[in-house]
Design a protein around this motif. Structure first.
Motif, mmCIF file in Angstrom:
data_model
loop_
_atom_site.group_PDB
_atom_site.id
_atom_site.type_symbol
_atom_site.label_atom_id
_atom_site.label_comp_id
_atom_site.label_asym_id
_atom_site.label_seq_id
_atom_site.Cartn_x
_atom_site.Cartn_y
_atom_site.Cartn_z
ATOM 1 N N GLY A 231 0.810 -1.214 0.000
ATOM 2 C CA GLY A 231 0.000 0.000 0.000
ATOM 3 C C GLY A 231 0.845 1.266 0.000
ATOM 4 N N LEU A 232 1.944 1.271 0.779
ATOM 5 C CA LEU A 232 2.812 2.448 0.814
ATOM 6 C C LEU A 232 3.502 2.679 -0.530
ATOM 7 C CD1 LEU A 232 4.446 2.106 4.357
ATOM 8 C CD2 LEU A 232 2.769 3.811 3.612
ATOM 9 N N THR A 237 3.721 5.598 -5.709
ATOM 10 C CA THR A 237 3.626 5.575 -7.173
ATOM 11 C C THR A 237 2.546 6.516 -7.679
ATOM 12 O OG1 THR A 237 4.360 3.269 -7.151
ATOM 13 C CG2 THR A 237 3.348 4.069 -9.174
ATOM 14 N N LEU A 238 1.398 6.532 -6.997
ATOM 15 C CA LEU A 238 0.327 7.441 -7.396
ATOM 16 C C LEU A 238 0.729 8.897 -7.216
ATOM 17 C CD1 LEU A 238 -2.845 5.637 -5.983
ATOM 18 C CD2 LEU A 238 -2.038 5.691 -8.335
ATOM 19 N N GLY A 242 1.073 12.074 -10.115
ATOM 20 C CA GLY A 242 0.427 13.381 -10.063
ATOM 21 C C GLY A 242 -0.737 13.496 -9.102
ATOM 22 N N LEU A 243 -1.102 12.435 -8.363
ATOM 23 C CA LEU A 243 -2.202 12.533 -7.408
ATOM 24 C C LEU A 243 -1.736 13.232 -6.140
ATOM 25 C CD1 LEU A 243 -3.469 10.331 -9.327
ATOM 26 C CD2 LEU A 243 -4.549 9.411 -7.271
ATOM 27 N N GLU A 244 -2.676 13.867 -5.454
ATOM 28 C CA GLU A 244 -2.358 14.484 -4.175
ATOM 29 C C GLU A 244 -2.089 13.418 -3.121
ATOM 30 O OE1 GLU A 244 -5.478 17.100 -3.119
ATOM 31 O OE2 GLU A 244 -5.162 18.471 -4.824
ATOM 32 N N MET A 245 -1.416 13.838 -2.037
ATOM 33 C CA MET A 245 -0.973 12.875 -1.032
ATOM 34 C C MET A 245 -2.155 12.177 -0.373
ATOM 35 S SD MET A 245 1.378 13.440 2.368
ATOM 36 C CE MET A 245 0.019 14.195 3.260
ATOM 37 N N GLN A 246 -3.214 12.910 -0.035
ATOM 38 C CA GLN A 246 -4.352 12.291 0.640
ATOM 39 C C GLN A 246 -5.063 11.290 -0.268
ATOM 40 O OE1 GLN A 246 -6.678 15.647 2.032
ATOM 41 N NE2 GLN A 246 -5.657 15.632 4.010
#
Length: 365
Positions: A231-232, A237-238, A242-246
């Motif tokens: 999961g980490l 990778t996400l 370009g995805l936000e951290m949350q």
């Protein structure tokens, strides 16, 4: 003559054979199995907190043994493990609340948007089907009459409010049961073994239960650590995509939870990542990247990392796994999917330790 009779050797009489153990008819076994399954399904509010608490206690037992080696009392170690676990879970939940609410609010709109895109792609096929349907209706003399179905849905605004205390009570029960299993589980096990009549049976049962508990605890803790790392890594990778951290933490947590359900979980994860990709990225090629990265990471974990760490001893048959996931998922929903593999591993280890049941253990491989 009496001397000749007395000199004849008398053959010892053979002991009478033990009566064969009666076997129950197949119909009775089927009815008993159905009764147990219905009881497990009907008793979900009681059974699921106990099973979840046992699962979390198995995760914490190796940590408690490590703390006991450095002279930390078991009760204090159990409280430390519970506090650290609740703190980490609460911190993660705080980070996930906002993106979860946002996705819950935007999901219907995004699904309609994707549905329109899919509808535009399949518009020629739909037009052909509509033309065929109109031609068949005219040929049957029905004209242009169409039946319109109106569906109504009643939403109860107080349903969430009434379910909140139940959910809170279930969480509190799981936490307390986990603490008590960690502290008093060994004493309960020792008192239960003392009920056996002979010391040999007590020693044999003690060895089996201790070895099974250690192996299952090590397995559950190892799988939990591996899935958390998956999961980490996927969340990182996400973030690189370009995805936000949350948002990345939300889908990384979802990937870690789904990884507890082999085969079924990755399929759901790939579908979710495709949805996330098409929502977040307008470019079709870039939209496939989250699902491709998730699939590659799962293949690396499932084919290389987990077999090397756990070895063949914990290997389970894919067919048996699918059947177990179907049965436990039908009984207990998503929680059943999470608990299916640990329960199956427990059954396999118990069968491998019992005399005469090794064949059934190999059947699960």
């Amino acid at each position: 003559m009496s001397e000749s009779l007395s000199s004849v050797p008398v053959e010892p009489t053979a002991p009478a054979p033990l009566p064969a153990r009666p076997r129950a008819p197949v119909s009775l076994v089927v009815l008993a199995t159905l009764a147990v399954a219905f009881t497990l399904w009907a008793a979900q509010p009681v059974v699921l907190p106990i099973l979840l608490a046992m699962f979390f206690a198995l995760v914490g037992n190796p940590i408690l043994r490590m703390l006991e080696r450095i002279w930390v009392p078991r009760a204090l170690g159990a409280i430390l493990v519970i506090v650290v676990g609740l703190g980490a879970t609460t911190a993660l939940a705080v980070q996930l609340v906002v993106p979860t609410m946002e996705w819950a609010q935007e999901a219907p709109q995004q699904l309609r948007k994707i549905g329109r895109q899919v509808q535009n792609l399949t518009k020629p096929v739909q037009q052909a089907n509509q033309a065929a349907e109109n031609f068949a209706r005219v040929a049957a003399g029905e004209g242009n009459r169409r039946v319109q179905v109106v569906r109504t849905q009643l939403d109860d605004p107080y349903r969430a409010i009434t379910q909140a205390p139940r959910l809170l009570a279930s969480v509190l029960a799981v936490v307390l049961l986990t603490l008590f299993f960690m502290i008093y589980g060994q004493d309960l096990q020792r008192h239960a073994i003392a009920l056996f009549p002979s010391r040999q049976q007590q020693r044999f049962t003690t060895d089996i239960l201790r070895s099974i508990e250690r192996e299952v605890s090590r397995y559950v803790l190892t799988i939990t650590v591996i899935n958390s790392l998956v999961g980490l890594v996927f969340a990182g990778t996400l973030m690189l995509l370009g995805l936000e951290m949350q948002d990345a933490l939300l889908w990384g947590t979802m990937a870690a939870l789904l990884n507890f359900a082999p085969y079924v979980g990755p399929l759901i994860g790939v579908a979710l990542m495709l949805l996330v990709g098409f929502v977040e990225f307008p470019d079709p090629l870039k939209a496939i990247l989250p699902a491709a990265c998730y699939l590659a990471l799962h293949a690396l974990e499932g084919q290389l990392i987990t077999p090397i760490v756990l070895g063949r001893r914990m290997k389970l048959s894919p067919l048996v796994l699918i059947l177990a996931l179907m049965i436990f998922g039908w009984l207990w929903g998503f929680v059943g999917l999470l608990l299916a593999v640990p329960l199956l591993v427990c059954v396999k280890l118990v069968l491998a330790r019992l005399e005469g049941m090794q064949g059934w253990s190999r059947l699960l491989e």
